[in-house]
Design a protein around this motif. Structure first.
Motif, PDB file in Angstrom:
ATOM      1  N   VAL A 116     -86.678 -40.048  49.165  1.00 52.81           N
ATOM      2  CA  VAL A 116     -87.986 -40.640  48.922  1.00 52.81           C
ATOM      3  C   VAL A 116     -88.796 -40.565  50.218  1.00 52.81           C
ATOM      4  N   CYS A 140     -97.408 -40.975  51.537  1.00 54.56           N
ATOM      5  CA  CYS A 140     -96.691 -41.514  50.377  1.00 54.56           C
ATOM      6  C   CYS A 140     -96.570 -43.040  50.433  1.00 54.56           C
ATOM      7  N   LEU A 171     -91.078 -47.769  45.390  1.00 56.04           N
ATOM      8  CA  LEU A 171     -90.208 -46.860  44.630  1.00 56.04           C
ATOM      9  C   LEU A 171     -88.837 -46.759  45.288  1.00 56.04           C
ATOM     10  N   ALA A 172     -88.827 -46.631  46.611  1.00 54.41           N
ATOM     11  CA  ALA A 172     -87.555 -46.536  47.339  1.00 54.41           C
ATOM     12  C   ALA A 172     -86.725 -47.801  47.133  1.00 54.41           C
ATOM     13  N   ILE A 186     -90.829 -37.620  45.577  1.00 56.46           N
ATOM     14  CA  ILE A 186     -89.387 -37.877  45.498  1.00 56.46           C
ATOM     15  C   ILE A 186     -88.705 -36.561  45.173  1.00 56.46           C
ATOM     16  N   ARG A 220     -84.367 -42.543  52.549  1.00 55.49           N
ATOM     17  CA  ARG A 220     -85.791 -42.591  52.897  1.00 55.49           C
ATOM     18  C   ARG A 220     -86.049 -41.534  53.960  1.00 55.49           C
ATOM     19  N   ILE A 242     -79.560 -43.099  48.035  1.00 55.11           N
ATOM     20  CA  ILE A 242     -81.011 -43.010  48.214  1.00 55.11           C
ATOM     21  C   ILE A 242     -81.287 -42.853  49.709  1.00 55.11           C
ATOM     22  N   SER A 263     -94.824 -45.637  47.896  1.00 53.25           N
ATOM     23  CA  SER A 263     -93.467 -45.076  47.849  1.00 53.25           C
ATOM     24  C   SER A 263     -92.395 -46.059  48.327  1.00 53.25           C
TER      25      SER A 263
END
Ligand code: FES
Length: 83
Positions: A6, A18, A26-27, A57, A44, A42, A23
């Protein structure tokens, strides 16, 4: 192990980024899901080079998603088999 990256780059200059488009939310949502998915990681990342199309993403070894919203996350998770 599947990895979703992300972009969480934030620019203070006013240029598109982003993080300025949400974002980090979202992360965080993906990280919360990953807590119960041991095969999902995940990451970053800083800028992915598609700033004007963010939030961005990328599934490692898979698709690159642009303009991502929370509503799109289930589709991304489905791609990695954790949706
Ligand atoms: S700021 Fe996210 S791709 Fe550049």
């Amino acid at each position: 192990m599947k990895t979703i990256t992300v972009c969480v780059n934030r620019r203070l200059s006013g240029r598109a980024s982003c993080a300025a488009r949400g974002s980090e939310t979202l992360a965080q949502a993906l990280e919360n899901i990953a807590l119960s998915q041991p095969n999902l990681r995940i990451m970053r990342l800083p800028c992915m080079g598609a700033c004007e199309e963010g939030p961005n993403i990328k599934v490692v070894g898979g698709d690159f998603y642009h303009g991502v919203t929370l509503a799109v996350l289930p589709m991304i998770l489905q791609e990695v088999g954790d949706g």
